[in-house]
Motif scaffolding. Sequence first.
Motif, short mmCIF file in Angstrom:
data_model
loop_
_atom_site.label_atom_id
_atom_site.label_comp_id
_atom_site.label_asym_id
_atom_site.label_seq_id
_atom_site.Cartn_x
_atom_site.Cartn_y
_atom_site.Cartn_z
N ILE A 115 -5.50 13.70 3.21
CA ILE A 115 -6.41 13.18 3.09
C ILE A 115 -7.56 13.73 4.08
CG2 ILE A 115 -6.65 11.22 1.24
CD1 ILE A 115 -6.01 9.41 4.00
N PRO A 116 -8.40 13.36 4.54
CA PRO A 116 -9.22 14.02 5.66
C PRO A 116 -9.06 13.03 6.80
CG PRO A 116 -10.75 14.20 4.07
CD PRO A 116 -9.37 13.03 3.40
N TYR A 117 -9.07 13.82 8.01
CA TYR A 117 -9.24 12.65 9.03
C TYR A 117 -9.81 13.00 11.03
CZ TYR A 117 -7.01 12.51 14.23
OH TYR A 117 -6.37 12.54 15.33
N ARG A 118 -10.28 12.28 10.52
CA ARG A 118 -11.17 12.08 12.06
C ARG A 118 -10.37 11.26 13.31
NH1 ARG A 118 -11.78 15.46 9.08
NH2 ARG A 118 -13.86 16.77 7.99
N THR A 181 3.68 20.97 19.57
CA THR A 181 3.01 21.00 20.63
C THR A 181 1.87 20.94 20.87
OG1 THR A 181 3.79 23.88 21.44
CG2 THR A 181 5.19 22.20 21.21
N GLY A 182 1.02 20.41 22.26
CA GLY A 182 -0.31 20.81 22.25
C GLY A 182 -0.73 19.45 21.27
N VAL A 183 -0.34 18.41 21.34
CA VAL A 183 -0.27 16.86 20.61
C VAL A 183 -1.99 15.85 20.89
CG1 VAL A 183 0.13 14.71 20.56
CG2 VAL A 183 1.94 16.37 21.22
N ARG A 184 -1.87 16.52 22.30
CA ARG A 184 -3.46 16.16 22.86
C ARG A 184 -4.75 16.72 21.79
NH1 ARG A 184 -5.70 18.40 27.85
NH2 ARG A 184 -5.97 19.91 26.50
N GLY A 189 -8.72 17.25 17.47
CA GLY A 189 -9.39 18.73 15.55
C GLY A 189 -10.07 18.90 16.87
N ASP A 190 -10.88 19.71 15.97
CA ASP A 190 -11.77 20.95 16.15
C ASP A 190 -12.71 20.46 17.07
OD1 ASP A 190 -9.89 22.51 15.18
OD2 ASP A 190 -10.83 23.05 13.62
N ARG A 191 -13.71 19.15 16.43
CA ARG A 191 -14.98 18.71 16.76
C ARG A 191 -14.70 17.16 16.21
NH1 ARG A 191 -19.93 19.86 14.08
NH2 ARG A 191 -21.06 19.43 16.19
N ARG A 205 -20.02 18.94 25.47
CA ARG A 205 -18.59 19.75 25.03
C ARG A 205 -19.05 19.69 23.07
NH1 ARG A 205 -16.15 22.14 27.31
NH2 ARG A 205 -18.21 22.52 28.76
N ASP A 206 -18.64 20.46 22.39
CA ASP A 206 -18.99 20.67 21.20
C ASP A 206 -18.55 19.08 20.46
OD1 ASP A 206 -19.02 21.93 18.65
OD2 ASP A 206 -17.47 23.41 18.40
N VAL A 207 -19.01 18.08 20.19
CA VAL A 207 -19.00 17.35 19.54
C VAL A 207 -19.74 16.74 18.66
CG1 VAL A 207 -17.34 16.69 21.59
CG2 VAL A 207 -19.98 15.75 21.30
N VAL A 208 -19.07 16.20 17.01
CA VAL A 208 -20.04 15.09 16.65
C VAL A 208 -20.71 14.07 17.46
CG1 VAL A 208 -20.51 14.24 13.56
CG2 VAL A 208 -18.58 17.02 14.31
N ARG A 209 -21.76 14.37 17.19
CA ARG A 209 -22.60 13.16 18.13
C ARG A 209 -23.25 11.75 17.01
NH1 ARG A 209 -23.69 13.39 24.34
NH2 ARG A 209 -23.69 10.68 23.49
N THR A 210 -22.49 10.70 16.91
CA THR A 210 -23.09 9.79 15.59
C THR A 210 -23.85 8.39 16.89
OG1 THR A 210 -21.13 7.84 16.76
CG2 THR A 210 -20.84 10.36 14.91
N GLY A 211 -24.19 8.69 18.18
CA GLY A 211 -24.66 7.30 18.85
C GLY A 211 -23.21 6.36 18.87
N ALA A 212 -23.63 5.65 19.61
CA ALA A 212 -22.32 3.96 20.42
C ALA A 212 -22.61 3.56 18.91
CB ALA A 212 -23.06 3.31 21.63
N TRP A 213 -21.05 3.21 17.99
CA TRP A 213 -21.21 2.06 17.50
C TRP A 213 -21.38 0.28 17.18
CZ3 TRP A 213 -16.14 4.31 15.74
CH2 TRP A 213 -16.30 6.03 15.19
N ILE A 214 -22.67 -0.07 17.54
CA ILE A 214 -22.64 -1.26 17.87
C ILE A 214 -22.46 -2.76 16.48
CG2 ILE A 214 -23.66 -2.78 18.72
CD1 ILE A 214 -25.81 -0.62 20.18
#
Length: 397
Positions: A115-118, A181-184, A189-191, A205-214
Amino acid sequence: MRVLLMSYGSRGDVEPLAGLAARLGSYGVDVRVCVPPDEEFAKVLEATGAEVVPFGMSVRELVSGPKPADPFATAKVLVAEHFETVGEAAEGCDAILASGLLPAGVPSVAELRGIPYRYALFQPTSLPSPHYPPLSRPGKPFPPGETDNLVLWGLDGEKVDALYAEALNTHRTARGLPALTGVRDHVFGDRPWLAADEVLAPTDRDVVRTGAWILPDPRPLPADVTAFLDAGEPPVYVGFGSMALRGASADVARASVAAVRAQGRRVLLARGWAELTPVDDQADCHVVGEVSHQALFRRVAAVVHHGGAGTTTTAALAGVPQVVVPQIVDQPYWASRVAALGIGVAHDGPVPTYESLSAALGTALEPGTAVRAKAVAQTVRADGTDVAAKLLIDVAG
């Protein structure tokens, strides 16, 4: 559709998941959440309708114990819990989203389940960058005098492998997966997703921005707190959330109350995990327990806190000046952002004295700071859980 959310950490690592769980539930998604076994975490999550699966050790016991926990032993236990408890919880799920203390084994669980992981971060400074060094991490100290950030990030990766790789690979190979190796970077993951407000936490940085989870908190304030607020001018709130302040609670309470009084203000002292208590029985100091910060912060003159991502964001949304007294991990970063935005003060060091807090409050309580805090509040977005929920639904397919 069912998704699994997981995090190991303090209240600040759990409550954002509750916000996301509630939003996912509103879209008809079944949500299962793996978090530490602390009772208050379960209460927060159960109110969202999510199924709660406790795993690992009590975080409160870890941070409040007589001596710091062994990080290597803790890492070994948590990796086992990732494969066992979290792995069992993943059965029947269509996707896994992990956050909090590095979930070293969780990508492998997703791999085994097919299954997918993020992975989601609540602040950007855990992302390798040439512009800043890594956060502090247990393990071999960095070479004295080394200032190349990319070199330091490479060494940080080696620290992560020293903490997690042996335990991780023991469990992977036992289940037919190859060692790595390279656990971090494997965990990120990629993004990775960055669940933080773009104004409060900018990044290149190359990320998926969602905004804060409130997590919306509609609870009314307790009658005693409302009565205290109504009895005079807005007080200064002082609280350190899930920080235990090992051995320093009495000194911090004493210094805080005296510094607030010196500014001619009343004090709301939050008990928290530090168990802060009044220094005397004067009527200008009131102790508050577990309450809605969303309701409370709009009624105070300033917020003195530890600099957790959630508390910083809630205070920023409330438009109230802040004094951040950072304790660990990413909290110095949030203190620096509060100062850079002009919405408060970054305290120098984790233990405030009367003198240091008086100086910080003097700046925080200036009219200009309040004006700036109110202006920034208008730019902070509160729809991060909706953005993230829709993304995760797409991932789960």
